[in-house]
Design a protein around this motif. Sequence first.
Motif, PDB file in Angstrom:
ATOM      1  N   MET A 218      17.664  16.529  32.080  1.00  0.00           N
ATOM      2  CA  MET A 218      18.667  17.350  32.745  1.00  0.00           C
ATOM      3  C   MET A 218      17.987  18.440  33.557  1.00  0.00           C
ATOM      4  SD  MET A 218      20.228  19.686  29.655  1.00  0.00           S
ATOM      5  CE  MET A 218      21.364  20.543  30.665  1.00  0.00           C
ATOM      6  N   LEU A 219      18.663  18.902  34.559  1.00  0.00           N
ATOM      7  CA  LEU A 219      18.128  19.963  35.412  1.00  0.00           C
ATOM      8  C   LEU A 219      18.919  21.243  35.176  1.00  0.00           C
ATOM      9  CD1 LEU A 219      16.551  20.084  38.633  1.00  0.00           C
ATOM     10  CD2 LEU A 219      18.803  21.097  38.765  1.00  0.00           C
ATOM     11  N   VAL A 220      18.211  22.342  35.020  1.00  0.00           N
ATOM     12  CA  VAL A 220      18.836  23.654  34.821  1.00  0.00           C
ATOM     13  C   VAL A 220      18.344  24.566  35.926  1.00  0.00           C
ATOM     14  CG1 VAL A 220      19.095  25.612  33.262  1.00  0.00           C
ATOM     15  CG2 VAL A 220      18.798  23.312  32.326  1.00  0.00           C
ATOM     16  N   GLU A 221      19.277  25.146  36.682  1.00  0.00           N
ATOM     17  CA  GLU A 221      18.879  26.153  37.670  1.00  0.00           C
ATOM     18  C   GLU A 221      19.310  27.510  37.159  1.00  0.00           C
ATOM     19  OE1 GLU A 221      19.447  27.569  42.285  1.00  0.00           O
ATOM     20  OE2 GLU A 221      19.577  25.443  41.812  1.00  0.00           O
ATOM     21  N   LEU A 222      18.381  28.467  37.233  1.00  0.00           N
ATOM     22  CA  LEU A 222      18.663  29.822  36.771  1.00  0.00           C
ATOM     23  C   LEU A 222      19.173  30.680  37.921  1.00  0.00           C
ATOM     24  CD1 LEU A 222      15.565  30.493  34.486  1.00  0.00           C
ATOM     25  CD2 LEU A 222      17.714  29.344  33.960  1.00  0.00           C
ATOM     26  N   LYS A 223      19.743  31.810  37.572  1.00  0.00           N
ATOM     27  CA  LYS A 223      20.268  32.737  38.580  1.00  0.00           C
ATOM     28  C   LYS A 223      19.166  33.283  39.479  1.00  0.00           C
ATOM     29  CE  LYS A 223      24.143  34.163  35.709  1.00  0.00           C
ATOM     30  NZ  LYS A 223      24.731  35.256  34.918  1.00  0.00           N
ATOM     31  N   ASN A 224      17.923  33.313  38.985  1.00  0.00           N
ATOM     32  CA  ASN A 224      16.818  33.828  39.810  1.00  0.00           C
ATOM     33  C   ASN A 224      16.223  32.756  40.718  1.00  0.00           C
ATOM     34  OD1 ASN A 224      15.213  32.223  38.191  1.00  0.00           O
ATOM     35  ND2 ASN A 224      14.168  33.918  37.189  1.00  0.00           N
ATOM     36  N   GLY A 225      16.741  31.516  40.672  1.00  0.00           N
ATOM     37  CA  GLY A 225      16.284  30.461  41.569  1.00  0.00           C
ATOM     38  C   GLY A 225      15.316  29.470  40.962  1.00  0.00           C
ATOM     39  N   GLU A 226      14.727  29.770  39.813  1.00  0.00           N
ATOM     40  CA  GLU A 226      13.825  28.824  39.168  1.00  0.00           C
ATOM     41  C   GLU A 226      14.613  27.632  38.639  1.00  0.00           C
ATOM     42  OE1 GLU A 226      11.909  30.943  36.035  1.00  0.00           O
ATOM     43  OE2 GLU A 226      10.561  32.010  37.375  1.00  0.00           O
ATOM     44  N   THR A 227      13.950  26.457  38.608  1.00  0.00           N
ATOM     45  CA  THR A 227      14.595  25.279  38.030  1.00  0.00           C
ATOM     46  C   THR A 227      13.733  24.736  36.897  1.00  0.00           C
ATOM     47  OG1 THR A 227      13.567  23.770  39.613  1.00  0.00           O
ATOM     48  CG2 THR A 227      15.727  24.641  40.191  1.00  0.00           C
ATOM     49  N   TYR A 228      14.395  24.195  35.900  1.00  0.00           N
ATOM     50  CA  TYR A 228      13.748  23.587  34.741  1.00  0.00           C
ATOM     51  C   TYR A 228      14.320  22.191  34.587  1.00  0.00           C
ATOM     52  CZ  TYR A 228      12.065  28.212  33.535  1.00  0.00           C
ATOM     53  OH  TYR A 228      11.431  29.425  33.559  1.00  0.00           O
ATOM     54  N   ASN A 229      13.418  21.200  34.567  1.00  0.00           N
ATOM     55  CA  ASN A 229      13.829  19.815  34.437  1.00  0.00           C
ATOM     56  C   ASN A 229      13.202  19.271  33.164  1.00  0.00           C
ATOM     57  OD1 ASN A 229      14.815  17.283  34.967  1.00  0.00           O
ATOM     58  ND2 ASN A 229      14.205  17.337  37.123  1.00  0.00           N
ATOM     59  N   GLY A 230      14.020  18.836  32.202  1.00  0.00           N
ATOM     60  CA  GLY A 230      13.482  18.343  30.944  1.00  0.00           C
ATOM     61  C   GLY A 230      14.541  17.650  30.116  1.00  0.00           C
ATOM     62  N   ASN A 231      14.172  17.303  28.899  1.00  0.00           N
ATOM     63  CA  ASN A 231      15.081  16.631  27.974  1.00  0.00           C
ATOM     64  C   ASN A 231      15.731  17.651  27.049  1.00  0.00           C
ATOM     65  OD1 ASN A 231      14.349  14.041  28.931  1.00  0.00           O
ATOM     66  ND2 ASN A 231      12.510  14.113  27.677  1.00  0.00           N
ATOM     67  N   LEU A 232      17.041  17.581  26.935  1.00  0.00           N
ATOM     68  CA  LEU A 232      17.786  18.512  26.104  1.00  0.00           C
ATOM     69  C   LEU A 232      17.498  18.243  24.628  1.00  0.00           C
ATOM     70  CD1 LEU A 232      19.996  20.720  25.946  1.00  0.00           C
ATOM     71  CD2 LEU A 232      21.652  18.871  25.828  1.00  0.00           C
ATOM     72  N   VAL A 233      17.105  19.307  23.915  1.00  0.00           N
ATOM     73  CA  VAL A 233      16.880  19.220  22.478  1.00  0.00           C
ATOM     74  C   VAL A 233      18.088  19.782  21.746  1.00  0.00           C
ATOM     75  CG1 VAL A 233      15.449  20.011  20.557  1.00  0.00           C
ATOM     76  CG2 VAL A 233      14.389  19.372  22.722  1.00  0.00           C
ATOM     77  N   SER A 234      18.544  20.969  22.158  1.00  0.00           N
ATOM     78  CA  SER A 234      19.696  21.591  21.513  1.00  0.00           C
ATOM     79  C   SER A 234      20.359  22.579  22.455  1.00  0.00           C
ATOM     80  CB  SER A 234      19.284  22.295  20.217  1.00  0.00           C
ATOM     81  OG  SER A 234      18.435  23.374  20.508  1.00  0.00           O
ATOM     82  N   CYS A 235      21.615  22.884  22.128  1.00  0.00           N
ATOM     83  CA  CYS A 235      22.411  23.841  22.894  1.00  0.00           C
ATOM     84  C   CYS A 235      23.374  24.495  21.915  1.00  0.00           C
ATOM     85  CB  CYS A 235      23.173  23.101  23.995  1.00  0.00           C
ATOM     86  SG  CYS A 235      24.205  24.155  25.002  1.00  0.00           S
ATOM     87  N   ASP A 236      23.616  25.803  22.048  1.00  0.00           N
ATOM     88  CA  ASP A 236      24.545  26.472  21.140  1.00  0.00           C
ATOM     89  C   ASP A 236      25.795  26.936  21.892  1.00  0.00           C
ATOM     90  OD1 ASP A 236      23.856  28.799  22.475  1.00  0.00           O
ATOM     91  OD2 ASP A 236      22.616  29.591  20.868  1.00  0.00           O
ATOM     92  N   ASN A 237      26.651  27.677  21.196  1.00  0.00           N
ATOM     93  CA  ASN A 237      27.933  28.106  21.770  1.00  0.00           C
ATOM     94  C   ASN A 237      27.778  29.088  22.932  1.00  0.00           C
ATOM     95  OD1 ASN A 237      29.384  26.558  19.983  1.00  0.00           O
ATOM     96  ND2 ASN A 237      29.584  28.191  18.494  1.00  0.00           N
ATOM     97  N   TRP A 238      26.637  29.734  23.045  1.00  0.00           N
ATOM     98  CA  TRP A 238      26.387  30.669  24.143  1.00  0.00           C
ATOM     99  C   TRP A 238      25.615  29.986  25.265  1.00  0.00           C
ATOM    100  CZ3 TRP A 238      25.967  31.794  18.996  1.00  0.00           C
ATOM    101  CH2 TRP A 238      26.890  32.720  18.513  1.00  0.00           C
ATOM    102  N   MET A 239      25.461  28.666  25.188  1.00  0.00           N
ATOM    103  CA  MET A 239      24.758  27.841  26.162  1.00  0.00           C
ATOM    104  C   MET A 239      23.271  28.176  26.226  1.00  0.00           C
ATOM    105  SD  MET A 239      26.455  26.473  29.673  1.00  0.00           S
ATOM    106  CE  MET A 239      25.830  27.662  30.809  1.00  0.00           C
ATOM    107  N   ASN A 240      22.731  28.720  25.148  1.00  0.00           N
ATOM    108  CA  ASN A 240      21.281  28.834  25.035  1.00  0.00           C
ATOM    109  C   ASN A 240      20.750  27.420  24.844  1.00  0.00           C
ATOM    110  OD1 ASN A 240      21.421  31.693  25.057  1.00  0.00           O
ATOM    111  ND2 ASN A 240      21.838  31.675  22.873  1.00  0.00           N
ATOM    112  N   ILE A 241      19.687  27.084  25.565  1.00  0.00           N
ATOM    113  CA  ILE A 241      19.228  25.699  25.625  1.00  0.00           C
ATOM    114  C   ILE A 241      17.765  25.604  25.234  1.00  0.00           C
ATOM    115  CG2 ILE A 241      18.709  23.848  27.269  1.00  0.00           C
ATOM    116  CD1 ILE A 241      21.210  24.565  28.755  1.00  0.00           C
TER     117      ILE A 241
END
Length: 130
Positions: A1-24
Amino acid sequence: MLVELKNGETYNGNLVSCDNWMNINLKDVICTSRDGDKFWRMPECYIRGSTIKYLRLPDEVIDLVKEEVVARGRGRGENRGRGGPGRGRGGPGRGGFGGRGRGGPPGGGGGGGRGGGPGRGGMKKKEGFK
């Protein structure tokens, strides 16, 4: 999955876990700088949910979830939401002690809040008591 942050950085990797606050938590991650000119490879990383701008999931994952929902039936149908059957505004089961909560059938319990009032289970005058 691809995650783009508010500062413009992107992270592309395999999801291990996610919580109710969308911490990944991601594993096998490739991080790309804001400009797109620098790359880092990391074995794992943690991303705070409040910094996420958007997520991009593979279509296969979305299709799997759709199939799973159809296989379960209607999902949250009648009497299957939070609290179970018979709960809700004014229905039976309101109030924890003898039905003294707010709401309820007309002329029945309720209307008293904490003290109960003259409803079901509330304080009643006894005959001959002054």
